[in-house]
Design a protein around this motif. Structure first.
Motif, mmCIF file in Angstrom:
data_model
loop_
_atom_site.group_PDB
_atom_site.id
_atom_site.type_symbol
_atom_site.label_atom_id
_atom_site.label_comp_id
_atom_site.label_asym_id
_atom_site.label_seq_id
_atom_site.Cartn_x
_atom_site.Cartn_y
_atom_site.Cartn_z
ATOM 1 N N ALA A 182 7.823 -13.828 3.999
ATOM 2 C CA ALA A 182 7.295 -13.216 2.757
ATOM 3 C C ALA A 182 6.536 -13.999 1.839
ATOM 4 O O ALA A 182 5.148 -13.887 1.189
ATOM 5 C CB ALA A 182 8.255 -13.472 1.266
ATOM 6 N N ASN B 256 -0.061 -5.260 -2.234
ATOM 7 C CA ASN B 256 1.513 -4.912 -1.854
ATOM 8 C C ASN B 256 1.918 -4.996 -1.170
ATOM 9 O O ASN B 256 1.984 -5.778 -0.048
ATOM 10 C CB ASN B 256 2.094 -3.284 -1.662
ATOM 11 C CG ASN B 256 2.183 -2.305 -3.246
ATOM 12 O OD1 ASN B 256 1.710 -2.660 -4.434
ATOM 13 N ND2 ASN B 256 1.302 -1.700 -2.682
ATOM 14 N N GLY B 257 3.264 -5.926 -1.466
ATOM 15 C CA GLY B 257 3.470 -7.002 -0.157
ATOM 16 C C GLY B 257 3.534 -7.865 0.041
ATOM 17 O O GLY B 257 3.986 -9.351 0.603
#
Ligand code: ADP
Ligand code: ADP
Length: 227
Positions: free
Chosen positions: A18, A38-39
């Motif tokens: 991540a 996003n992400g």
């Protein structure tokens, strides 16, 4: 010392990272936006810095110290999510929770704690809601209460995850004015923010993130380099 110093930080929830090998410095006294799609790992970066997510590798310091030594000195507003309040909780209770590091979980909040909670609510224009149930407030009103909970600690560092999400324009203006004033008092404000087009007008430091660091520095320098 930097307000936040991150070195070689890698976080993974499963097979794919991540956050990958993050090196980051945010100087004290700035209002910093962390921007990315996003992400991109924005929430993860905040949580890993605060010690709420365990990294695969890396090293984090706030004002030169590990987060474990920063008790009560970092106000945190997590990303808004629906919370089920399964026992009666007033707005004032929620704000006083922000003081638990000062008064301890097992002690009942006294007059001084009540006064600090009311002052923090007043900052957010929510003083008239102190005795209401938190579950009865709108999402935007709840968000203001959570910001008051972070303010009540009077912390030198404030970390906010998308505080403007889902609030109306007038509340957004209140939040921005408040964050600017806190910055002008010498605090460091770190905000995950979705909208790159508005950051130039009120942030002075910018981190662009997409699993890796894309750019970081004074907002105008990063802007010029990217365009
Ligand atoms: P952002 O805040 O930039 O939208 P996040 O930090 O929330 O990004 O998420 C980064 C990535 O990690 C995303 O792919 C997301 O699906 C994943 N992720 C976030 N939290 C968890 C979790 N608790 N378990 C598994 N994957 C997660
Ligand atoms: P979630 O799992 O819902 O994303 P988090 O793990 O981000 O929530 O945080 C758990 C709770 O601990 C939140 O209510 C958050 O406000 C609180 N919390 C975590 N760190 C701090 C801090 N430094 N100061 C104040 N509250 C904190």
């Amino acid at each position: 010392d930097q307000a936040l110093h991150v070195e070689d930080l890698t976080v993974s929830y499963g097979a794919t990272p991540a956050l990958w090998d993050i090196d980051l410095d945010i100087p004290p006294g700035v209002m910093c936006a962390i921007v990315g799609p996003n992400g991109a790992g924005k929430s993860t970066l905040l949580k890993a810095a605060l010690g709420l997510v365990r990294p695969v590798a890396g090293h984090v310091r706030f004002l030169g110290r590990p987060v474990a030594q920063m008790r009560g000195q970092i106000g945190y507003v997590p990303q808004r999510h629906s919370v089920d309040w399964d026992f009666p909780t007033t707005v004032r209770d929620v704000v006083e929770m922000g003081l638990y590091r000062h008064i301890g979980w097992l002690r009942r909040p006294g007059k001084a704690a009540h006064a600090r909670a009311m002052a923090a609510l007043a900052e957010m224009g929510m003083q008239d809601y102190a005795d209401r149930q938190i579950s009865q407030l709108s999402g935007g009103q709840q968000q203001r209460v959570f910001i008051a909970r972070a303010l009540v600690q009077d912390a030198p560092i404030l970390v906010l995850d998308e505080p403007m999400a889902g609030v109306d324009a007038s509340t957004e203006a209140v939040i921005i004015a408040l964050l600017k004033r806190l910055r002008d008092e010498g605090r460091t404000i770190i905000v995950v923010h979705h909208d790159l087009t508005t950051v130039q007008s009120y942030f002075d430091w910018l981190v662009m993130l997409n699993i890796r660091i894309i750019a970081q520095g004074p907002v105008n320098d990063v802007y010029t380099a990217q365009n």
